[in-house]
Design a protein around this motif. Structure first.
Motif, PDB file in Angstrom:
ATOM      1  N   TYR A 117      -1.739   5.215  -1.977  1.00 17.10           N
ATOM      2  CA  TYR A 117      -3.163   5.542  -2.048  1.00 17.10           C
ATOM      3  C   TYR A 117      -3.405   6.937  -1.505  1.00 17.10           C
ATOM      4  CZ  TYR A 117      -4.036   0.626  -3.011  1.00 17.10           C
ATOM      5  OH  TYR A 117      -4.073  -0.610  -3.583  1.00 17.10           O
ATOM      6  N   ASN A 118      -4.365   7.658  -2.100  1.00 15.87           N
ATOM      7  CA  ASN A 118      -4.721   8.981  -1.603  1.00 15.87           C
ATOM      8  C   ASN A 118      -5.811   8.856  -0.534  1.00 15.87           C
ATOM      9  OD1 ASN A 118      -7.181   8.650  -2.886  1.00 15.87           O
ATOM     10  ND2 ASN A 118      -6.655   9.977  -4.614  1.00 15.87           N
ATOM     11  N   ASP A 119      -6.366   9.972  -0.077  1.00 21.02           N
ATOM     12  CA  ASP A 119      -7.375   9.968   0.983  1.00 21.02           C
ATOM     13  C   ASP A 119      -8.649   9.257   0.597  1.00 21.02           C
ATOM     14  OD1 ASP A 119      -5.651  11.360   2.600  1.00 21.02           O
ATOM     15  OD2 ASP A 119      -6.461  13.331   2.069  1.00 21.02           O
ATOM     16  N   PHE A 120      -8.899   9.094  -0.709  1.00 18.35           N
ATOM     17  CA  PHE A 120     -10.111   8.431  -1.174  1.00 18.35           C
ATOM     18  C   PHE A 120      -9.877   6.952  -1.477  1.00 18.35           C
ATOM     19  CE2 PHE A 120     -10.434  12.906  -2.366  1.00 18.35           C
ATOM     20  CZ  PHE A 120     -11.612  13.240  -1.688  1.00 18.35           C
ATOM     21  N   GLY A 121      -8.675   6.446  -1.191  1.00 17.83           N
ATOM     22  CA  GLY A 121      -8.385   5.050  -1.428  1.00 17.83           C
ATOM     23  C   GLY A 121      -8.053   4.715  -2.877  1.00 17.83           C
ATOM     24  N   ILE A 122      -7.716   5.743  -3.642  1.00 18.45           N
ATOM     25  CA  ILE A 122      -7.388   5.543  -5.056  1.00 18.45           C
ATOM     26  C   ILE A 122      -5.871   5.592  -5.218  1.00 18.45           C
ATOM     27  CG2 ILE A 122      -7.642   6.467  -7.393  1.00 18.45           C
ATOM     28  CD1 ILE A 122     -10.347   7.596  -6.477  1.00 18.45           C
ATOM     29  N   PRO A 123      -5.263   4.614  -5.921  1.00 15.68           N
ATOM     30  CA  PRO A 123      -3.824   4.656  -6.111  1.00 15.68           C
ATOM     31  C   PRO A 123      -3.384   5.865  -6.917  1.00 15.68           C
ATOM     32  CG  PRO A 123      -4.773   2.699  -7.146  1.00 15.68           C
ATOM     33  CD  PRO A 123      -5.888   3.469  -6.550  1.00 15.68           C
ATOM     34  N   GLU A 124      -2.273   6.445  -6.541  1.00 16.33           N
ATOM     35  CA  GLU A 124      -1.754   7.614  -7.256  1.00 16.33           C
ATOM     36  C   GLU A 124      -0.473   7.266  -7.968  1.00 16.33           C
ATOM     37  OE1 GLU A 124      -1.454  10.509  -4.113  1.00 16.33           O
ATOM     38  OE2 GLU A 124      -3.469  11.204  -4.537  1.00 16.33           O
ATOM     39  N   ASP A 135       0.827  -1.207   0.000  1.00 18.77           N
ATOM     40  CA  ASP A 135       0.000   0.000   0.000  1.00 18.77           C
ATOM     41  C   ASP A 135       0.865   1.262   0.000  1.00 18.77           C
ATOM     42  OD1 ASP A 135      -2.282  -1.487  -0.037  1.00 18.77           O
ATOM     43  OD2 ASP A 135      -2.710  -1.271   2.099  1.00 18.77           O
ATOM     44  N   GLU A 136       1.965   1.230   0.736  1.00 16.40           N
ATOM     45  CA  GLU A 136       2.846   2.394   0.770  1.00 16.40           C
ATOM     46  C   GLU A 136       3.558   2.585  -0.569  1.00 16.40           C
ATOM     47  OE1 GLU A 136       4.270   2.550   5.429  1.00 16.40           O
ATOM     48  OE2 GLU A 136       5.194   1.085   4.091  1.00 16.40           O
TER      49      GLU A 136
END
Length: 86
Positions: free
Chosen positions: A79-86, A74-75
Motif C-alpha cells: 500500500y502507498n501513503d494513501f492506502g491504495i495498493p500498488e 499488507d506488505e
C-alpha cells in the motif's frame, strides 16, 4: 451491499426454486448462474458419503504447508501513503 437470506434448492431437472421473505414480494431478481452440475452427476452425488477422515487429513496437510513468505498481506500487496495498493 445489502444481504438477504433466502432458501434455495435445485431440482433434478436443474430448475432453481427460491423461497423469498414476504418483505420482498414483487421484487425482480437478476443473477448469473456460476456453475451447474450435469443432471447425471447430481444423481450420483446424492448416494455418496463423505470420508471425514480424508477431509481431516487434507486439512492437516494444508495446515502443515511451509510458509514461503513471512511478510504480512499488507506488505505483500504494498500500500502507498494513501492506502491504495500498488
Amino acid at each position: 451491499m445489502q444481504q438477504i437470506n433466502i432458501d434455495a434448492r435445485v431440482d433434478e431437472n436443474g430448475f432453481i426454486y427460491l423461497k423469498m421473505p414476504p418483505s420482498l414480494a414483487g421484487v425482480e431478481i437478476k443473477g448469473t448462474l456460476l456453475y451447474q452440475l450435469p443432471a447425471q452427476d447430481s444423481q450420483n452425488i446424492k448416494g455418496k458419503k463423505i470420508d471425514i477422515n480424508a477431509v481431516r487429513n487434507i486439512c492437516k496437510d494444508i495446515r502443515n504447508l511451509p510458509t514461503l513468505d513471512h511478510r504480512t498481506p499488507d506488505e505483500i500487496i504494498g500500500y502507498n501513503d494513501f492506502g491504495i495498493p500498488e
